[in-house]
Motif scaffolding. Structure first.
Motif, mmCIF file in Angstrom:
data_model
loop_
_atom_site.group_PDB
_atom_site.id
_atom_site.type_symbol
_atom_site.label_atom_id
_atom_site.label_comp_id
_atom_site.label_asym_id
_atom_site.label_seq_id
_atom_site.Cartn_x
_atom_site.Cartn_y
_atom_site.Cartn_z
ATOM 1 N N ALA A 73 0.813 -1.216 0.000
ATOM 2 C CA ALA A 73 0.000 0.000 0.000
ATOM 3 C C ALA A 73 0.845 1.264 0.000
ATOM 4 O O ALA A 73 0.340 2.339 -0.355
ATOM 5 C CB ALA A 73 -0.933 0.000 1.207
ATOM 6 N N SER A 74 2.129 1.146 0.378
ATOM 7 C CA SER A 74 3.013 2.321 0.371
ATOM 8 C C SER A 74 3.549 2.646 -1.015
ATOM 9 O O SER A 74 4.152 3.713 -1.202
ATOM 10 C CB SER A 74 4.166 2.096 1.347
ATOM 11 O OG SER A 74 4.996 1.033 0.887
ATOM 12 N N TRP A 75 3.393 1.748 -1.994
ATOM 13 C CA TRP A 75 3.835 1.942 -3.378
ATOM 14 C C TRP A 75 5.341 2.203 -3.483
ATOM 15 O O TRP A 75 5.807 2.923 -4.375
ATOM 16 C CB TRP A 75 3.059 3.083 -4.047
ATOM 17 C CG TRP A 75 1.621 2.712 -4.295
ATOM 18 C CD1 TRP A 75 0.606 2.786 -3.423
ATOM 19 C CD2 TRP A 75 1.086 2.193 -5.515
ATOM 20 N NE1 TRP A 75 -0.558 2.341 -3.983
ATOM 21 C CE2 TRP A 75 -0.296 1.971 -5.296
ATOM 22 C CE3 TRP A 75 1.630 1.918 -6.775
ATOM 23 C CZ2 TRP A 75 -1.148 1.477 -6.275
ATOM 24 C CZ3 TRP A 75 0.775 1.428 -7.750
ATOM 25 C CH2 TRP A 75 -0.608 1.191 -7.500
ATOM 26 N N LYS A 76 6.107 1.596 -2.599
ATOM 27 C CA LYS A 76 7.562 1.674 -2.731
ATOM 28 C C LYS A 76 8.055 0.817 -3.885
ATOM 29 O O LYS A 76 9.124 1.072 -4.440
ATOM 30 C CB LYS A 76 8.218 1.243 -1.421
ATOM 31 C CG LYS A 76 7.961 2.214 -0.271
ATOM 32 C CD LYS A 76 8.669 1.759 1.004
ATOM 33 C CE LYS A 76 8.408 2.763 2.130
ATOM 34 N NZ LYS A 76 9.073 2.351 3.395
ATOM 35 N N ASP A 77 7.317 -0.205 -4.214
ATOM 36 C CA ASP A 77 7.605 -1.034 -5.392
ATOM 37 C C ASP A 77 6.371 -0.949 -6.290
ATOM 38 O O ASP A 77 5.439 -1.745 -6.160
ATOM 39 C CB ASP A 77 7.879 -2.474 -4.975
ATOM 40 C CG ASP A 77 8.432 -3.325 -6.109
ATOM 41 O OD1 ASP A 77 8.252 -2.917 -7.283
ATOM 42 O OD2 ASP A 77 9.015 -4.386 -5.831
ATOM 43 N N PRO A 78 6.317 0.053 -7.212
ATOM 44 C CA PRO A 78 5.101 0.277 -8.012
ATOM 45 C C PRO A 78 4.656 -0.944 -8.820
ATOM 46 O O PRO A 78 3.455 -1.169 -8.972
ATOM 47 C CB PRO A 78 5.494 1.428 -8.952
ATOM 48 C CG PRO A 78 6.629 2.115 -8.256
ATOM 49 C CD PRO A 78 7.369 1.041 -7.521
ATOM 50 N N TYR A 79 5.579 -1.771 -9.291
ATOM 51 C CA TYR A 79 5.206 -2.914 -10.106
ATOM 52 C C TYR A 79 4.390 -3.915 -9.282
ATOM 53 O O TYR A 79 3.296 -4.340 -9.683
ATOM 54 C CB TYR A 79 6.467 -3.579 -10.667
ATOM 55 C CG TYR A 79 6.175 -4.857 -11.422
ATOM 56 C CD1 TYR A 79 5.625 -4.808 -12.715
ATOM 57 C CD2 TYR A 79 6.433 -6.097 -10.849
ATOM 58 C CE1 TYR A 79 5.343 -5.978 -13.403
ATOM 59 C CE2 TYR A 79 6.169 -7.273 -11.544
ATOM 60 C CZ TYR A 79 5.621 -7.195 -12.819
ATOM 61 O OH TYR A 79 5.336 -8.359 -13.494
ATOM 62 N N LYS A 80 4.887 -4.293 -8.090
ATOM 63 C CA LYS A 80 4.163 -5.241 -7.238
ATOM 64 C C LYS A 80 2.832 -4.663 -6.763
ATOM 65 O O LYS A 80 1.806 -5.376 -6.722
ATOM 66 C CB LYS A 80 5.014 -5.628 -6.037
ATOM 67 C CG LYS A 80 6.253 -6.442 -6.388
ATOM 68 C CD LYS A 80 7.017 -6.819 -5.136
ATOM 69 C CE LYS A 80 8.261 -7.658 -5.483
ATOM 70 N NZ LYS A 80 9.036 -8.022 -4.279
ATOM 71 N N SER A 81 2.835 -3.370 -6.425
ATOM 72 C CA SER A 81 1.596 -2.753 -5.959
ATOM 73 C C SER A 81 0.555 -2.715 -7.068
ATOM 74 O O SER A 81 -0.639 -2.949 -6.825
ATOM 75 C CB SER A 81 1.878 -1.332 -5.452
ATOM 76 O OG SER A 81 2.780 -1.349 -4.370
ATOM 77 N N THR A 99 -4.757 3.152 -2.979
ATOM 78 C CA THR A 99 -4.003 4.089 -3.838
ATOM 79 C C THR A 99 -3.726 5.411 -3.157
ATOM 80 O O THR A 99 -3.297 6.365 -3.808
ATOM 81 C CB THR A 99 -4.795 4.337 -5.131
ATOM 82 O OG1 THR A 99 -6.070 4.904 -4.807
ATOM 83 C CG2 THR A 99 -4.988 3.036 -5.905
ATOM 84 N N ARG A 100 -3.987 5.486 -1.871
ATOM 85 C CA ARG A 100 -3.786 6.751 -1.157
ATOM 86 C C ARG A 100 -2.319 7.173 -1.163
ATOM 87 O O ARG A 100 -2.008 8.368 -1.211
ATOM 88 C CB ARG A 100 -4.312 6.602 0.264
ATOM 89 C CG ARG A 100 -4.525 7.911 1.002
ATOM 90 C CD ARG A 100 -5.192 7.654 2.335
ATOM 91 N NE ARG A 100 -6.573 7.221 2.161
ATOM 92 C CZ ARG A 100 -7.332 6.772 3.155
ATOM 93 N NH1 ARG A 100 -6.811 6.662 4.376
ATOM 94 N NH2 ARG A 100 -8.578 6.417 2.921
ATOM 95 N N GLU A 101 -1.388 6.211 -1.108
ATOM 96 C CA GLU A 101 0.040 6.509 -1.109
ATOM 97 C C GLU A 101 0.655 6.450 -2.511
ATOM 98 O O GLU A 101 1.878 6.507 -2.667
ATOM 99 C CB GLU A 101 0.769 5.517 -0.204
ATOM 100 C CG GLU A 101 0.364 5.598 1.266
ATOM 101 C CD GLU A 101 0.759 6.931 1.892
ATOM 102 O OE1 GLU A 101 1.829 7.469 1.497
ATOM 103 O OE2 GLU A 101 0.010 7.453 2.742
ATOM 104 N N MET A 102 -0.171 6.319 -3.531
ATOM 105 C CA MET A 102 0.308 6.282 -4.909
ATOM 106 C C MET A 102 0.946 7.628 -5.267
ATOM 107 O O MET A 102 0.435 8.685 -4.867
ATOM 108 C CB MET A 102 -0.887 5.995 -5.838
ATOM 109 C CG MET A 102 -0.532 5.587 -7.222
ATOM 110 S SD MET A 102 -2.043 5.137 -8.134
ATOM 111 C CE MET A 102 -1.305 4.664 -9.693
#
Length: 732
Positions: free
Chosen positions: A554-562, A690-693
């Motif tokens: 949920a933190s989107w540190k790895d955009p691909y996995k998220s 997607t709040r942390e996107m």
């Protein structure tokens, strides 16, 4: 010479018209009473010189002959009645001797139990113990013990002016009690409950364990004799307590004093109400607790604490100490709807808390007996029988405690209603007892000379415990005629297992598992807040790890996995697969357990390895505890503030904020009314995930800030603390 002695005794009985305990075994009986409907009679020679029965062992023949003299029925007639009146199921070849022994013993004990002073007679103790010994070796094929058929010595026969209640010098059948012989559990459980004060079917096995705790679970005659003497002493003490000299107590009709404590100056009972404490005398009856404060050499008027009526009473152990400090574990707390403050009864002693535990047990027994009566709506006879069972249980508990200093554990209590409360499936025991009580009828007692409840099957049962208390001089009901001769027919049948005993055995079968599980619980308990937190953290590791990985996505540190997770989750929600998530988890856990059960069968479970934190001294542990309490207090304060602000919004303390909440609620109502739940769940999940996107983070932070600022501006509803008015007057 012996016939002359018998004739003299018979003459004394006829002249005095007094049916004493000893005359029961020596006088002649009316021919009609002996023979019943058949009109047969028994000669004195057939009673004094009974014929041995070939199927029985010498000891069993001795017991049967003594039963024959008590019943005034020849042994041949007893055997004939057994063969003709009892069903075929109890006359099988392998159990014939034992069942016939039970038949004779039960009838004899039913007759003996109809007299108030049989507990104090040595021959009663010897006869019942011999019955138990004979029960274990009833037939000639049974294993013989050395010198089992030894007869009484001349000195034994000559005791008590040369006449024995159960032994006759005209026969060589009597067997002297051998103190080296011991009795097992099942024999005790089959014979002892026939005499209601000696044992109860529900607790008879616990009583046996109490009496044999130091003798490898074999009962010696010396121990059994000591128990009966102690029981007789307790019963007589209860009878003496009915005297009108029991000062300030105003007892109701049918109220019996069960025990008194606090009469010895070195062992007072302290009553705590609030911060005040006062010594006095505590009395328990079958309806209430009474406390008499000690004044100047005299006791004040007793304060009554009801145990019978439904007033939401609570009785439990508590801690107490000087000035309200909770230090000593020696208190029984009583609380009900009729008193404002709980009452604490302290039982000071230098070592342990046995006094407190004893009073806690007997008070709970009376309280639970009355709850049982109210729950099942029992009538007068049934209520009296329930209370009589509880009273006799308390008498047995007192006798064992005073004679052997025994203190019952959780599952080893000698009190029936406490045991049913603690045993697994104990409610089934009480249900069975209630069903048996509905068969009670005072008129169901058969006035048969033999005291046999087998000649005609009884559709109703006798209130055995109630009649026993009546014979002891402890009256619970005024409608029972004290001059009426009643034969107490015990609720025990030859060759059959009492339904209560079946229910108890089913419950006790789970006790071992419960105790073993509790032992493992006691082993894994650790001390210290830090250590317990470390254990909990390790146990929750799978859930904490899953939560950490979800937060990472949920933190989107790895955009691909998220992105992949978001697309799969949204597709599952749209397809309706989300409803299978929890069933899939349950099935997976079940399969995992089955796999572990199959491949780890017989292997011990490996201990859970925990790395404890650094050891802290007591001061550091207190500081840690204080910090934890502060955190909990802060959380509670935050929760109260949220609730008070919601209250302010509901009562429109801030009109502008209230208008916005109203518009939001109406919009949410429209959404839930017209939008399918699947799409609502999809929107909520997508918004939260997607709040942390990167494309939404700045906008989400701005909206979160605005919401916090709006929430801070909402005032909290006012709160007023009112101090309660304390009544510090001493209750008279």
């Amino acid at each position: 010479m012996e016939n002359v002695k018998v004739g003299m005794l018979e003459g004394l009985v006829i002249r005095s018209q007094n049916l004493s305990f000893k005359s029961l075994f020596n006088r002649k009986i009316n021919a009609n009473a002996i023979a019943g409907e058949k009109g047969e009679s028994s000669s004195p020679s057939s009673l004094n010189s009974p014929r041995p029965i070939p199927q029985l062992s010498p000891l069993a023949n001795s017991v049967v002959s003594r039963c024959s003299r008590i019943l005034q029925i020849p042994t041949e007639e007893l055997q004939h009645r057994f063969d003709t009146e009892l069903p075929e199921s109890v006359k099988e070849l392998l159990t014939y001797a034992r069942n016939f022994l039970e038949f004779c013993s039960y009838q004899a004990l039913n007759i003996v139990s109809g007299h108030a002073d049989y507990l104090s007679d040595k021959e009663f103790q010897r006869l019942t113990f011999d019955m138990m010994l004979a029960w274990e070796a009833p037939s000639v094929e049974s294993e013989q013990v050395d010198k089992e058929t030894a007869t009484c010595s001349n000195e034994e026969v000559e005791e008590d002016d040369g006449w024995s209640l159960f032994y006759s010098s005209s026969t060589n059948m009597a067997v002297q009690v051998d103190e080296k012989k011991t009795v097992g559990r099942e024999a005790f459980a089959r014979i002892a409950p026939v005499c209601a004060p000696v044992a109860d079917i529900i607790t008879v096995h616990n009583l046996f364990d109490a009496l044999t705790s130091s003798s490898c679970h074999r009962l010696h005659f010396i121990v059994y004799e000591k128990y009966i003497k102690s029981l007789d002493k307790v019963v007589k003490a209860a009878k003496n307590a009915l005297a009108p000299s029991i000062g300030n107590l105003e007892l109701a009709e049918g109220e019996i004093i069960l025990d008194v404590d606090g009469t010895i100056p070195t062992q007072p009972v302290l009553q705590h109400i609030g911060i005040t404490a006062w010594p006095g005398r505590l009395t328990l009856t079958n309806y209430a607790l009474y406390f008499e404060s000690l004044g100047v050499g005299l006791y004040d008027k007793a304060v009554r604490y009801d145990l019978a009526t439904d007033m939401k009473q609570i009785i439990k152990p508590e801690l107490t100490g000087p000035l309200g400090a909770r230090i000593f574990d020696k208190v029984v707390m009583y609380k009900s709807t009729t008193i404002t403050d709980p009452v604490y009864f302290e039982f000071p002693e230098f070592k342990g808390n046995s006094r407190r535990d004893y009073w806690l047990d007997i008070c709970l027994e009376i309280l639970r007996a009355h709850k049982f009566i109210r729950k099942n709506n029992h009538r007068e006879n049934q209520r009296s029988e329930v209370l009589a069972r509880a009273i006799l249980g308390i008498f047995r508990y007192r006798a064992v405690r005073e004679a052997f200093h025994f203190f019952s554990s959780h599952y080893k209590t000698l009190l029936s209603f406490n045991l049913a409360e603690s045993l697994p499936r104990g409610d089934l025991i009480l249900e069975t007892l209630s069903n048996r009580l509905f068969l009670l009828n005072v008129a169901a007692v058969q006035h048969d000379v033999s005291g046999s409840p087998y000649a005609k099957p009884l559709q109703k049962l006798s209130p055995v415990s109630l009649q026993t208390l009546r014979l002891f001089g402890l009256i619970l009901q005024k409608d029972i005629n004290p001059d009426e001769e009643v034969i107490i027919a015990a609720d025990v049948c030859v060759g059959e297992t009492n339904p209560l005993e079946i229910a108890v055995k089913k419950s006790v079968s789970d006790v071992g598992k419960a105790e073993a599980a509790q032992a493992t619980v006691d082993q894994v308990k650790v001390e210290g807040i830090d250590t317990n937190l470390a254990v909990m953290k390790e146990l929750m590791f799978p859930f904490l790890e899953a939560s950490r990985r979800l937060q990472l996505l949920a933190s989107w540190k790895d955009p691909y996995k998220s992105t992949v997770f978001l697309m799969l989750a949204c597709y599952s929600i749209l397809r309706g697969w989300i409803r299978y998530m929890f069933p899939s988890i349950f099935v997976f856990v079940a399969l995992l357990m089955l796999w572990r059960r199959h491949f780890n069968k017989g292997k011990p479970l490996e201990p859970f390895r925990i790395t404890p934190p650094a050891t802290r001294n007591p001061v550091e542990q207190l500081l840690t505890l204080q910090e934890a309490i502060s955190h909990v207090e802060a959380l509670i304060q935050a929760g109260n503030i949220i609730l008070l602000k919601i209250r302010a919004l509901l009562f429109a303390v801030l009109p502008q904020a209230t208008d916005r909440i109203v518009i939001l609620l109406v919009a949410m109502a429209a959404v839930f009314a017209f939008v399918p739940p699947t799409y609502i769940f999809l929107l909520v999940f997508a918004e939260a995930f997607t709040r942390e996107m990167p494309y939404r983070k700045e906008t989400s932070d701005r909206w979160a800030r605005r919401v916090r600022e709006w929430w801070i501006r909402i005032p909290a509803a006012p709160v007023q603390l009112i101090k309660p008015v304390e009544d510090k007057k001493k209750k008279s």
